[in-house]
Write a protein that holds these residues in place. Sequence first.
Motif, PDB file in Angstrom:
ATOM      1  N   THR A 100       0.804  -1.219   0.000  1.00  0.00           N
ATOM      2  CA  THR A 100       0.000   0.000   0.000  1.00  0.00           C
ATOM      3  C   THR A 100       0.836   1.267   0.000  1.00  0.00           C
ATOM      4  N   LEU A 101       0.328   2.256  -0.692  1.00  0.00           N
ATOM      5  CA  LEU A 101       0.829   3.634  -0.616  1.00  0.00           C
ATOM      6  C   LEU A 101      -0.384   4.501  -0.310  1.00  0.00           C
ATOM      7  N   LEU A 102      -0.931   4.316   0.885  1.00  0.00           N
ATOM      8  CA  LEU A 102      -2.139   5.043   1.273  1.00  0.00           C
ATOM      9  C   LEU A 102      -1.772   6.266   2.101  1.00  0.00           C
ATOM     10  N   ALA A 103      -0.939   6.090   3.071  1.00  0.00           N
ATOM     11  CA  ALA A 103      -0.397   7.215   3.827  1.00  0.00           C
ATOM     12  C   ALA A 103       1.107   6.965   3.837  1.00  0.00           C
ATOM     13  N   LEU A 104       1.838   7.709   3.053  1.00  0.00           N
ATOM     14  CA  LEU A 104       3.231   7.395   2.778  1.00  0.00           C
ATOM     15  C   LEU A 104       4.069   7.330   4.057  1.00  0.00           C
ATOM     16  N   GLY A 105       4.750   6.200   4.215  1.00  0.00           N
ATOM     17  CA  GLY A 105       5.686   6.081   5.318  1.00  0.00           C
ATOM     18  C   GLY A 105       5.064   5.712   6.642  1.00  0.00           C
ATOM     19  N   PHE A 148      22.058  10.254   2.520  1.00  0.00           N
ATOM     20  CA  PHE A 148      20.977  10.431   3.492  1.00  0.00           C
ATOM     21  C   PHE A 148      20.337   9.098   3.888  1.00  0.00           C
ATOM     22  N   ILE A 149      20.562   8.050   3.108  1.00  0.00           N
ATOM     23  CA  ILE A 149      19.968   6.751   3.416  1.00  0.00           C
ATOM     24  C   ILE A 149      20.440   6.254   4.788  1.00  0.00           C
ATOM     25  N   ASP A 150      21.609   6.712   5.251  1.00  0.00           N
ATOM     26  CA  ASP A 150      22.140   6.273   6.544  1.00  0.00           C
ATOM     27  C   ASP A 150      21.935   7.320   7.641  1.00  0.00           C
ATOM     28  N   MET A 151      21.137   8.333   7.358  1.00  0.00           N
ATOM     29  CA  MET A 151      20.846   9.351   8.355  1.00  0.00           C
ATOM     30  C   MET A 151      19.448   9.145   8.927  1.00  0.00           C
ATOM     31  N   PRO A 152      19.200   9.629  10.159  1.00  0.00           N
ATOM     32  CA  PRO A 152      17.856   9.483  10.754  1.00  0.00           C
ATOM     33  C   PRO A 152      16.802  10.145   9.872  1.00  0.00           C
ATOM     34  N   MET A 153      15.646   9.498   9.763  1.00  0.00           N
ATOM     35  CA  MET A 153      14.614  10.031   8.887  1.00  0.00           C
ATOM     36  C   MET A 153      14.008  11.335   9.404  1.00  0.00           C
ATOM     37  N   MET A 154      14.257  11.675  10.681  1.00  0.00           N
ATOM     38  CA  MET A 154      13.799  12.966  11.189  1.00  0.00           C
ATOM     39  C   MET A 154      14.525  14.134  10.501  1.00  0.00           C
ATOM     40  N   THR A 155      15.641  13.837   9.826  1.00  0.00           N
ATOM     41  CA  THR A 155      16.367  14.882   9.101  1.00  0.00           C
ATOM     42  C   THR A 155      15.889  15.020   7.660  1.00  0.00           C
ATOM     43  N   TYR A 156      14.954  14.157   7.213  1.00  0.00           N
ATOM     44  CA  TYR A 156      14.499  14.158   5.824  1.00  0.00           C
ATOM     45  C   TYR A 156      13.477  15.265   5.579  1.00  0.00           C
ATOM     46  N   SER A 157      13.473  15.777   4.369  1.00  0.00           N
ATOM     47  CA  SER A 157      12.366  16.621   3.918  1.00  0.00           C
ATOM     48  C   SER A 157      11.168  15.722   3.652  1.00  0.00           C
ATOM     49  N   SER A 158       9.983  16.326   3.502  1.00  0.00           N
ATOM     50  CA  SER A 158       8.785  15.523   3.226  1.00  0.00           C
ATOM     51  C   SER A 158       8.922  14.772   1.904  1.00  0.00           C
ATOM     52  N   GLY A 159       9.586  15.406   0.914  1.00  0.00           N
ATOM     53  CA  GLY A 159       9.786  14.754  -0.372  1.00  0.00           C
ATOM     54  C   GLY A 159      10.688  13.539  -0.269  1.00  0.00           C
ATOM     55  N   MET A 160      11.773  13.646   0.499  1.00  0.00           N
ATOM     56  CA  MET A 160      12.698  12.524   0.685  1.00  0.00           C
ATOM     57  C   MET A 160      11.998  11.373   1.413  1.00  0.00           C
ATOM     58  N   TYR A 161      11.228  11.727   2.415  1.00  0.00           N
ATOM     59  CA  TYR A 161      10.481  10.731   3.194  1.00  0.00           C
ATOM     60  C   TYR A 161       9.530   9.944   2.290  1.00  0.00           C
ATOM     61  N   SER A 162       8.807  10.682   1.444  1.00  0.00           N
ATOM     62  CA  SER A 162       7.827  10.050   0.558  1.00  0.00           C
ATOM     63  C   SER A 162       8.504   9.208  -0.520  1.00  0.00           C
ATOM     64  N   ARG A 163       9.641   9.675  -1.028  1.00  0.00           N
ATOM     65  CA  ARG A 163      10.340   8.917  -2.065  1.00  0.00           C
ATOM     66  C   ARG A 163      10.801   7.561  -1.545  1.00  0.00           C
ATOM     67  N   LEU A 164      11.307   7.532  -0.307  1.00  0.00           N
ATOM     68  CA  LEU A 164      11.749   6.261   0.248  1.00  0.00           C
ATOM     69  C   LEU A 164      10.548   5.336   0.486  1.00  0.00           C
ATOM     70  N   ALA A 165       9.439   5.892   0.996  1.00  0.00           N
ATOM     71  CA  ALA A 165       8.237   5.088   1.229  1.00  0.00           C
ATOM     72  C   ALA A 165       7.725   4.501  -0.081  1.00  0.00           C
ATOM     73  N   PHE A 166       7.710   5.309  -1.131  1.00  0.00           N
ATOM     74  CA  PHE A 166       7.256   4.835  -2.437  1.00  0.00           C
ATOM     75  C   PHE A 166       8.170   3.725  -2.942  1.00  0.00           C
ATOM     76  N   SER A 167       9.467   3.927  -2.806  1.00  0.00           N
ATOM     77  CA  SER A 167      10.424   2.948  -3.314  1.00  0.00           C
ATOM     78  C   SER A 167      10.259   1.600  -2.616  1.00  0.00           C
ATOM     79  N   VAL A 168      10.067   1.617  -1.299  1.00  0.00           N
ATOM     80  CA  VAL A 168       9.872   0.364  -0.561  1.00  0.00           C
ATOM     81  C   VAL A 168       8.616  -0.350  -1.065  1.00  0.00           C
ATOM     82  N   ALA A 169       7.523   0.408  -1.190  1.00  0.00           N
ATOM     83  CA  ALA A 169       6.238  -0.205  -1.552  1.00  0.00           C
ATOM     84  C   ALA A 169       6.262  -0.841  -2.935  1.00  0.00           C
TER      85      ALA A 169
END
Length: 262
Positions: A100-105, A148-169
């Motif tokens: 699912t990509l319903l609520a990203l991440g 950034f893949i090895d950095m805490p996700m609290m440092t991510y922008s909303s776009g970076m956060y969503s891109r990783l969530a999309f890629s996993v899904a």
Amino acid sequence: MVTTAETPNPAVRVDNVSVTYRTTFEKVPTFKSALRRLGRGKREVHEVQALTDVSFQVDHGKSIGVIGSNGAGKSTLMRTIAGILPPSTGRIEVHGRVSTLLALGVGFNRKLSGRENVVLGGLAAGMTRDELDERYEEIAEFAGLGEFIDMPMMTYSSGMYSRLAFSVAVHLNPDILLIDEALSTGDAKFKQKAARRMREVAENAGTMFLVSHSMRSIKKLCSECIWLHKGEVKMQGEPEEVIAAYSKFLEVGEDVFSLEDM
């Protein structure tokens, strides 16, 4: 109006599904009643009918666009198919592994690194450690986060956060992929890459649901379309036909629109 003929083993079958939310709110008291109740408001229960008697089926390998105005029940339908939200009445059959990509991440731990969240997300979706080891580099490269893949996700922008969530899904090789407005995330280059990946999922005998306000995306990516209105299926059929009817509905308004016009 076009409907899909029933087949013995579809990817998704939705039979007479209704979803009712029960919410409570505090009714603002009048000055007189507030004095009697020492200023306390009265809590009332309000029912919201999000879906009403929805029925359809989707065969394996189909890509389905879901359209409708805000509040039509699109996201509720996706959450119900995903098993996140149980139907109040009716039944849903899902045959295959769902991503699912319903609520990203959702489910990501912002204190952990992107790498660690890829592992968490994959394991939560039922992947084995061997499968994760096989696909990790592909997931990371697709997300395009670099160091950034090895950095805490609290440092991510909303776009970076969503891109990783999309890629996993989309790299879980799902039988059924549910996407709710995921194309609205990321820059133009990533949106093109995301669209290509979704076409690949659909072409590889996967079944895809795409909820979107972008009629262009629905036409390009979907082989069928479902139009929801106030929790009911207004129409199901070829994307061009359904979108034309929906566009006409938006132009002339509900009061003067009828299914006989189609």
